[in-house]
Design an enzyme around this catalytic site. Structure first.
Site, mmCIF file in Angstrom:
data_model
loop_
_atom_site.group_PDB
_atom_site.id
_atom_site.type_symbol
_atom_site.label_atom_id
_atom_site.label_comp_id
_atom_site.label_asym_id
_atom_site.label_seq_id
_atom_site.Cartn_x
_atom_site.Cartn_y
_atom_site.Cartn_z
ATOM 1 N N SER A 145 0.821 -1.214 0.000
ATOM 2 C CA SER A 145 0.000 0.000 0.000
ATOM 3 C C SER A 145 0.849 1.255 0.000
ATOM 4 C CB SER A 145 -0.914 0.014 1.234
ATOM 5 O OG SER A 145 -0.135 -0.005 2.424
ATOM 6 N N HIS A 166 -3.424 -3.788 -5.513
ATOM 7 C CA HIS A 166 -3.674 -3.304 -4.157
ATOM 8 C C HIS A 166 -5.140 -3.506 -3.787
ATOM 9 C CE1 HIS A 166 -4.027 0.138 -1.073
ATOM 10 N NE2 HIS A 166 -3.601 -0.956 -0.476
ATOM 11 N N GLU A 178 -6.945 -1.530 -6.902
ATOM 12 C CA GLU A 178 -6.040 -0.647 -7.636
ATOM 13 C C GLU A 178 -5.031 -1.513 -8.387
ATOM 14 O OE1 GLU A 178 -5.871 3.442 -5.022
ATOM 15 O OE2 GLU A 178 -4.560 1.812 -4.390
ATOM 16 N N ASN A 216 -4.724 5.825 -1.026
ATOM 17 C CA ASN A 216 -3.874 6.223 0.107
ATOM 18 C C ASN A 216 -3.199 7.566 -0.114
ATOM 19 O OD1 ASN A 216 -4.502 4.095 1.744
ATOM 20 N ND2 ASN A 216 -2.741 2.855 1.183
#
Length: 309
Positions: A145, A166, A178, A216
Site C-alpha cells: 500500500s 492493491h 487498484e 492512500n
C-alpha cells in the site's frame, strides 16, 4: 469468402491467445488478513490457489478464517438450501492449498501476489528467490500500500511482467482493486491483471506507480492533516470527526478511520514518504501519532488509539 475465412482464423487466434494467457492458478504469499482474503475471492472465482506462509500456525488461522467467512456467505446465499451451501463451501476450499514453501508453490502458477510485511528488503529478497524458479510467463505482483512497485520489481529479471494489485480490507467485502503499472509493465501484463481483477469481482482502477497510488495518496494526507489540526488545538478529535461526517457526508471521521486503519500503519507510510520526499509538506510525520504508537495506542486492534475501545 476470403474475408470470412480471415475473420474465422482471427477469432480462433484470439481465443487461443486468451486461453493461453488466462490465469488459472494463483500463488499468494502471506497468510495474514489480506492474504487469506485474496485467497478466498480468487478461489471463489474458480481459480486454483496456493496460499503460502512460513508460519504453519498462521496458515491454520487463515484456513479457519476463510472457512468462517464462506459460512457467512453460504448462510445468506443458500438460506433455503443447506446442502447447496455446504457444497458451495467445499468447492471453494477444495481449490485452496496451503504451503510453507514459496519456491515450490510458484512453479505452476500464472500469477504471484505478495502480501507480506511492508519491508522493502524482505520483499526484494522474496521476489529475487521466486524469480529464479517461477516459469518465465508467470506474472509477479505486490499488494503493497505504500512501497513503490518499481523498487520491489528491480529485484527480478521480469520488470515487464511485474505490477501491483492493491486490495482493500476486508477483501471479500471491498469492491475496489487498484491495478498499478510501472513504465516497464507491458500492455499484455497489465491487461491480464485487469482481467484477473474483474474475474474476482472487483472494480479496477488504473494507477501509475506514485506514492500511495490513488486511495492512500488522498486518504493518508487527509488523516495526517486532521492530526495536525488536533496538535494545533484547532478543534477536538470528536468535533473534527462529527464535522466531516455531517458536513462532508463521510461514513467515518478521520480519527475514527485512523484508528480503524491502525496508527502504526499510518506512521509507517508517512515515515517512508517523508524519507523519499522530504520537501513535500503533507508527507511529514506527526509527533502526536509517533507518541501514540510508542505508547502502544495503535487504534482498534490494540483497544486504544485516538479513542478508547
Amino acid at each position: 469468402m476470403v474475408f470470412l475465412q480471415t475473420v474465422s482464423i482471427s477469432r480462433r487466434f484470439m481465443s487461443t491467445s486468451i486461453a493461453r494467457h488466462a490465469i488459472k492458478e494463483v500463488t499468494i504469499i502471506g497468510g495474514g488478513l489480506m492474504g487469506s482474503g485474496i485467497a478466498q475471492v480468487t478461489a471463489t472465482a474458480g481459480m486454483k490457489v496456493n496460499l503460502v506462509d512460513m508460519n504453519e500456525d498462521i496458515l491454520k488461522k487463515s484456513g479457519s478464517s476463510i472457512q468462517k467467512s464462506l459460512e457467512r456467505v453460504a448462510k445468506k446465499k443458500f438460506s433455503d438450501n443447506p446442502e447447496g451451501g455446504k457444497q458451495f463451501i467445499d468447492d471453494i476450499t477444495g481449490r485452496i492449498s496451503f504451503s510453507c514453501n514459496p519456491e515450490e508453490a510458484v512453479q505452476s502458477s500464472g500469477l504471484v501476489i505478495e502480501a507480506i510485511v511492508e519491508n522493502l528488503e524482505i520483499k526484494q529478497k522474496l521476489f529475487s528467490a521466486l524469480d529464479k524458479v517461477a516459469p518465465k510467463e508467470t506474472l509477479f505482483t505486490s499488494n503493497t500500500s505504500s512501497i513503490p512497485i518499481k523498487d520491489i520489481a528491480v529485484s527480478t529479471q521480469r520488470l515487464d511482467r511485474f505490477g501491483g494489485l492493491h486490495f482493500f480490507n476486508p477483501v471479500p467485502m471491498m469492491k475496489l482493486l487498484e491495478v498499478i503499472r510501472i513504465p516497464e509493465t507491458t500492455d499484455e501484463t497489465f491487461n491480464s491483471l485487469l482481467e484477473y481483477g474483474a474475474a474476482v469481482g472487483k472494480t479496477t482502477v488504473n494507477c501509475k506507480d506514485t506514492p500511495g497510488f490513488i486511495v492512500n495518496r488522498l486518504l493518508v494526507p487527509y488523516m495526517a492533516e486532521a492530526v495536525r489540526m488536533l496538535e494545533r488545538g484547532d478543534a477536538s478529535a470528536k468535533d473534527i470527526d462529527i464535522a466531516m461526517k455531517l458536513g462532508a457526508g463521510y461514513p467515518m471521521g478521520p480519527f475514527e478511520l485512523a484508528d480503524y486503519v491502525g496508527l502504526d500503519t499510518m506512521k509507517f507510510i508517512l515515515e517512508g514518504w517523508s524519507k523519499n520526499y522530504p520537501d513535500v509538506e503533507i508527507f511529514k510525520q506527526s509527533e502526536m501519532m509517533n507518541k501514540l504508537v510508542a505508547e502502544g495506542r495503535l487504534g482498534r486492534k490494540s483497544g486504544k488509539g485516538f479513542y478508547d475501545y
